[in-house]
Structure formats: C-alpha cells, structure tokens
Design a protein around this motif. Structure first.
Motif, PDB file in Angstrom:
ATOM      1  N   ASN A 100      33.178  68.458 -97.470  1.00 34.19           N
ATOM      2  CA  ASN A 100      32.585  67.134 -97.315  1.00 34.19           C
ATOM      3  C   ASN A 100      31.602  67.054 -96.161  1.00 34.19           C
ATOM      4  OD1 ASN A 100      34.743  65.264 -98.922  1.00 34.19           O
ATOM      5  ND2 ASN A 100      35.861  66.808 -97.728  1.00 34.19           N
ATOM      6  N   LEU A 101      30.653  66.145 -96.303  1.00 35.25           N
ATOM      7  CA  LEU A 101      29.946  65.568 -95.166  1.00 35.25           C
ATOM      8  C   LEU A 101      30.490  64.157 -95.041  1.00 35.25           C
ATOM      9  CD1 LEU A 101      26.171  65.604 -94.282  1.00 35.25           C
ATOM     10  CD2 LEU A 101      27.430  63.444 -94.336  1.00 35.25           C
ATOM     11  N   TYR A 102      31.183  63.869 -93.933  1.00 27.54           N
ATOM     12  CA  TYR A 102      31.764  62.547 -93.708  1.00 27.54           C
ATOM     13  C   TYR A 102      30.991  61.817 -92.614  1.00 27.54           C
ATOM     14  CZ  TYR A 102      36.146  63.180 -96.366  1.00 27.54           C
ATOM     15  OH  TYR A 102      37.091  63.335 -97.356  1.00 27.54           O
ATOM     16  N   GLN A 103      30.749  60.536 -92.840  1.00 29.03           N
ATOM     17  CA  GLN A 103      30.198  59.674 -91.804  1.00 29.03           C
ATOM     18  C   GLN A 103      31.207  59.573 -90.661  1.00 29.03           C
ATOM     19  OE1 GLN A 103      29.703  55.602 -93.023  1.00 29.03           O
ATOM     20  NE2 GLN A 103      28.078  55.195 -91.552  1.00 29.03           N
ATOM     21  N   ASP A 104      30.721  59.660 -89.424  1.00 28.40           N
ATOM     22  CA  ASP A 104      31.586  59.566 -88.257  1.00 28.40           C
ATOM     23  C   ASP A 104      31.989  58.106 -88.050  1.00 28.40           C
ATOM     24  OD1 ASP A 104      32.630  59.434 -85.607  1.00 28.40           O
ATOM     25  OD2 ASP A 104      31.544  61.270 -85.089  1.00 28.40           O
ATOM     26  N   SER A 105      33.281  57.823 -88.098  1.00 30.60           N
ATOM     27  CA  SER A 105      33.756  56.441 -87.986  1.00 30.60           C
ATOM     28  C   SER A 105      33.474  55.843 -86.612  1.00 30.60           C
ATOM     29  CB  SER A 105      35.256  56.363 -88.292  1.00 30.60           C
ATOM     30  OG  SER A 105      35.994  57.163 -87.381  1.00 30.60           O
ATOM     31  N   LYS A 106      33.364  56.686 -85.586  1.00 32.40           N
ATOM     32  CA  LYS A 106      33.114  56.191 -84.231  1.00 32.40           C
ATOM     33  C   LYS A 106      31.623  56.158 -83.883  1.00 32.40           C
ATOM     34  CE  LYS A 106      37.602  57.686 -82.471  1.00 32.40           C
ATOM     35  NZ  LYS A 106      38.324  58.542 -81.476  1.00 32.40           N
ATOM     36  N   ALA A 107      30.840  56.912 -84.611  1.00 37.65           N
ATOM     37  CA  ALA A 107      29.382  56.942 -84.411  1.00 37.65           C
ATOM     38  C   ALA A 107      28.742  56.953 -85.789  1.00 37.65           C
ATOM     39  CB  ALA A 107      28.969  58.166 -83.604  1.00 37.65           C
ATOM     40  N   PRO A 108      28.601  55.800 -86.436  1.00 35.57           N
ATOM     41  CA  PRO A 108      28.223  55.726 -87.853  1.00 35.57           C
ATOM     42  C   PRO A 108      26.852  56.296 -88.197  1.00 35.57           C
ATOM     43  CG  PRO A 108      29.192  53.649 -87.129  1.00 35.57           C
ATOM     44  CD  PRO A 108      28.946  54.463 -85.903  1.00 35.57           C
ATOM     45  N   ASP A 109      26.006  56.536 -87.197  1.00 36.14           N
ATOM     46  CA  ASP A 109      24.725  57.151 -87.491  1.00 36.14           C
ATOM     47  C   ASP A 109      24.782  58.671 -87.345  1.00 36.14           C
ATOM     48  OD1 ASP A 109      25.044  57.040 -84.761  1.00 36.14           O
ATOM     49  OD2 ASP A 109      23.061  56.231 -84.327  1.00 36.14           O
ATOM     50  N   ASN A 110      25.999  59.207 -87.310  1.00 40.81           N
ATOM     51  CA  ASN A 110      26.208  60.651 -87.272  1.00 40.81           C
ATOM     52  C   ASN A 110      27.210  61.058 -88.346  1.00 40.81           C
ATOM     53  OD1 ASN A 110      24.845  62.001 -84.755  1.00 40.81           O
ATOM     54  ND2 ASN A 110      25.612  60.031 -84.057  1.00 40.81           N
ATOM     55  N   SER A 111      27.231  62.358 -88.650  1.00 39.89           N
ATOM     56  CA  SER A 111      28.168  62.868 -89.655  1.00 39.89           C
ATOM     57  C   SER A 111      28.775  64.173 -89.196  1.00 39.89           C
ATOM     58  CB  SER A 111      27.458  63.076 -90.998  1.00 39.89           C
ATOM     59  OG  SER A 111      26.503  64.134 -90.900  1.00 39.89           O
ATOM     60  N   ASN A 112      29.877  64.536 -89.848  1.00 39.00           N
ATOM     61  CA  ASN A 112      30.586  65.782 -89.561  1.00 39.00           C
ATOM     62  C   ASN A 112      30.915  66.479 -90.881  1.00 39.00           C
ATOM     63  OD1 ASN A 112      31.024  65.247 -86.605  1.00 39.00           O
ATOM     64  ND2 ASN A 112      32.176  63.528 -87.443  1.00 39.00           N
ATOM     65  N   LEU A 113      30.987  67.791 -90.834  1.00 43.55           N
ATOM     66  CA  LEU A 113      31.443  68.569 -91.984  1.00 43.55           C
ATOM     67  C   LEU A 113      32.943  68.775 -91.858  1.00 43.55           C
ATOM     68  CD1 LEU A 113      28.670  71.301 -92.381  1.00 43.55           C
ATOM     69  CD2 LEU A 113      28.791  69.017 -93.391  1.00 43.55           C
ATOM     70  N   VAL A 114      33.668  68.422 -92.916  1.00 48.31           N
ATOM     71  CA  VAL A 114      35.131  68.497 -92.909  1.00 48.31           C
ATOM     72  C   VAL A 114      35.595  69.067 -94.239  1.00 48.31           C
ATOM     73  CG1 VAL A 114      37.284  67.181 -92.791  1.00 48.31           C
ATOM     74  CG2 VAL A 114      35.331  66.505 -91.369  1.00 48.31           C
ATOM     75  N   THR A 115      36.520  70.018 -94.179  1.00 47.91           N
ATOM     76  CA  THR A 115      37.169  70.518 -95.391  1.00 47.91           C
ATOM     77  C   THR A 115      38.533  69.869 -95.507  1.00 47.91           C
ATOM     78  OG1 THR A 115      36.038  72.653 -95.210  1.00 47.91           O
ATOM     79  CG2 THR A 115      37.966  72.556 -96.635  1.00 47.91           C
ATOM     80  N   ASP A 116      38.780  69.201 -96.635  1.00 57.08           N
ATOM     81  CA  ASP A 116      40.098  68.624 -96.876  1.00 57.08           C
ATOM     82  C   ASP A 116      40.523  68.914 -98.310  1.00 57.08           C
ATOM     83  OD1 ASP A 116      38.651  66.722 -98.329  1.00 57.08           O
ATOM     84  OD2 ASP A 116      38.959  65.108 -96.881  1.00 57.08           O
ATOM     85  N   TYR A 117      41.500  68.182 -98.802  1.00 57.01           N
ATOM     86  CA  TYR A 117      42.111  68.495-100.093  1.00 57.01           C
ATOM     87  C   TYR A 117      42.236  67.219-100.918  1.00 57.01           C
ATOM     88  CZ  TYR A 117      42.731  72.614 -97.339  1.00 57.01           C
ATOM     89  OH  TYR A 117      42.452  73.688 -96.537  1.00 57.01           O
ATOM     90  N   PRO A 118      42.492  67.329-102.221  1.00 58.75           N
ATOM     91  CA  PRO A 118      42.398  66.145-103.084  1.00 58.75           C
ATOM     92  C   PRO A 118      43.181  64.921-102.631  1.00 58.75           C
ATOM     93  CG  PRO A 118      42.423  68.107-104.430  1.00 58.75           C
ATOM     94  CD  PRO A 118      42.653  68.573-103.021  1.00 58.75           C
ATOM     95  N   VAL A 119      44.397  65.088-102.123  1.00 52.97           N
ATOM     96  CA  VAL A 119      45.149  63.912-101.661  1.00 52.97           C
ATOM     97  C   VAL A 119      44.413  63.235-100.516  1.00 52.97           C
ATOM     98  CG1 VAL A 119      47.262  63.119-100.546  1.00 52.97           C
ATOM     99  CG2 VAL A 119      47.395  64.726-102.452  1.00 52.97           C
ATOM    100  N   ASP A 120      43.898  64.025 -99.557  1.00 51.33           N
ATOM    101  CA  ASP A 120      43.123  63.464 -98.443  1.00 51.33           C
ATOM    102  C   ASP A 120      41.883  62.745 -98.977  1.00 51.33           C
ATOM    103  OD1 ASP A 120      44.760  64.997 -96.459  1.00 51.33           O
ATOM    104  OD2 ASP A 120      43.697  66.687 -97.335  1.00 51.33           O
ATOM    105  N   PHE A 121      41.233  63.384 -99.920  1.00 53.04           N
ATOM    106  CA  PHE A 121      39.973  62.879-100.460  1.00 53.04           C
ATOM    107  C   PHE A 121      40.143  61.486-101.059  1.00 53.04           C
ATOM    108  CE2 PHE A 121      36.711  62.592-103.805  1.00 53.04           C
ATOM    109  CZ  PHE A 121      35.569  62.978-103.122  1.00 53.04           C
ATOM    110  N   PHE A 122      41.249  61.273-101.779  1.00 49.38           N
ATOM    111  CA  PHE A 122      41.458  59.994-102.460  1.00 49.38           C
ATOM    112  C   PHE A 122      42.287  58.999-101.641  1.00 49.38           C
ATOM    113  CE2 PHE A 122      40.713  62.864-106.134  1.00 49.38           C
ATOM    114  CZ  PHE A 122      39.597  62.214-106.645  1.00 49.38           C
TER     115      PHE A 122
END
Length: 267
Positions: A100-122
């Motif tokens: 994933n590329l996820y929007q940073d919840s603390k800095a919404p104009d930035n993003s982070n790359l995160v690997t997770d799994y289907p339960v996390d995803f949904f």
C-alpha cells in the motif's frame, strides 16, 4: 477563514471533512465485527487463490458510497502479492501480502509505504466490498518482479494529494502509485519521466465531478487536497480507470466486485 459567512463556513468544513476522509489512511475504526471482517478477508483471498493469481489489484471503500464523486467506486487501491508470510507464532504460511501507499493520518499531505494483510486492509472499510483486478499472467509475474526489486519504493513520492494528477509526479495518491507500478512492470522501467510519458499516451484518467469552487476551498483548508498539479479539467487515477486501461490493451484477466453474498463484473 474567519471572514467567511457562517453558512459558507459550514459548507467548507463539511466538504473538507468528506474529501479528507476519502483518503487512504491505514488506521481506521472498524465498522464491522472482527469475525465478519476476517471472514470477508478470507473470502477475498480464496477468490484470488482460485483464480491462481500471483498478483492482483485490490480496492476498498473507505467512505460511504453516496458521498463519493461520480465515477469513483473505491477510495483505496493497492497491490496484493502471493507471498510466504511469517506468522506471529514464528511459523510461516502462504497468503496475500498487500503493498500500500497510505496517507499519513498525522500529516495528511504525506504518505507512507506499508505492507499489510487482508484483515488489516478491510479493517476500517465502510462496506464489506472489494474490487479485484486480475491482470493477465504475464503482467502478474512482471508486477511480482517489480515489487521484489523494490520498484514500489523507487517510484514513491511522499507528497500526497487525494486527487493527484496521473500525468505528472508533483503529487501521488494510492491509486496513481499503483498505476505507476503497473506501468513500470509493463514497460520494464522505473524511470519516472518515461512512465509518465507512457501514461499520457495510453491511460485515460477519471474526470473528477466535483465543483471547482469546492476543490479550491479544499486547497485552502485541508492538507492532502491540492489541484496545483492540474491544468484544465481535473483528472485522477481510479480503480475502475485502471481496470479499463488493462482491458483496452488486452492485459486484463478479470475485474470483479465482491461482497459477502455475491461477486459481479466491475463493468
């Protein structure tokens, strides 16, 4: 902002709240029971496994569907890769890891790359509903190779906008990042100017049907919302526009929408 009339201020804050919630943040409060989320995640994995998918594009709905602009069906898009996964108890198992590329919840104009799994995803999904795009096998294998070689990392631009323009790299959102990886796999390059040139030549972006006044207000009042990378009509990358792109160039195996009770064609 203090000079805006009260009614207009309310409209601005409501719009900003809706459009920022449409971003692809990682951590959200669960809307469904944990067992229901786990069951649905397993259903999605089973569907992909039965299709013998090495890699597929996955979408989820992170905002109520009736609040989304016309033509946008999913708010977060990522790439799932069939992988050997290390479990909490130290054992290993095979399943789908989601890149994933996820929007940073603390800095919404930035993003982070995160690997997770289907339960996390949904976990924070507004509906138990998934979009599944399975490319043809040759492209699947190229996507797997691209992820293994860290192309997702080399193509990451941390400057985030929810309506990022797919034809330049001033900002990125999750779906544009996914498209960049797909095009890197198709054209066997991680050179961003080349990828953007190919995108301009072959990919049709989704027009964003939101009032320009509201978009301008979004620029003013919310991090993670910008139109400065657009000239003329506002276009962005969507889950459905990626599916249509692959279909147009005969690179698509299937594109489906899955719910707990049924699966149906995306288009």
């Amino acid at each position: 902002m203090k000079h805006l009339p009260t009614v207009l201020l309310f409209m601005v804050l409501s719009f900003v709240s809706n459009i920022t919630q449409a971003g692809s943040e990682q951590h959200s409060k669960a809307k469904f029971a944990a067992q229901d989320i786990a069951s649905f995640a397993k259903q999605v994995e089973k569907f992909a496994a039965e299709k013998r998918a090495h890699a597929f594009i996955i979408g989820r709905l992170g905002q109520p569907a009736d609040e989304l602009p016309k033509g946008i069906q999913f708010t977060h898009t990522a790439i799932a890769i069939y992988s050997k996964i290390k479990l909490a108890n130290g054992d290993t198992a095979f399943g789908y890891a989601i890149h994933n590329l996820y929007q940073d919840s603390k800095a919404p104009d930035n993003s982070n790359l995160v690997t997770d799994y289907p339960v996390d995803f949904f976990w924070g999904a507004q509906e138990l509903k998934a979009g599944i795009i399975i490319p043809d096998e040759a492209l699947q294998l190229r996507i797997v190779e691209a992820i293994e070689n860290g192309v997702n990392k080399s193509l990451h631009n941390a400057n985030y906008s929810i309506i990022a323009n797919p034809y330049n790299n001033q900002y990125q959102n999750c779906t544009e990042h996914t498209l960049n990886i797909i095009n890197a796999a198709i054209y066997q390059t991680d050179d961003m100017p080349t990828i953007k040139q190919r995108t301009k030549s072959f990919f049709k972006g989704q027009k964003v049907h939101v009032n320009r006044f509201k978009l301008a207000l979004g620029n003013m009042f919310a991090d993670g919302v910008s139109t400065s990378d657009h000239q003329g009509k506002i276009q962005t990358t969507t889950f459905t526009s990626i599916a249509r792109y692959l279909d147009e160039y005969k690179l698509l195996n299937s594109a489906m929408v899955i719910t707990p009770t049924q699966s149906s064609a995306l288009f």
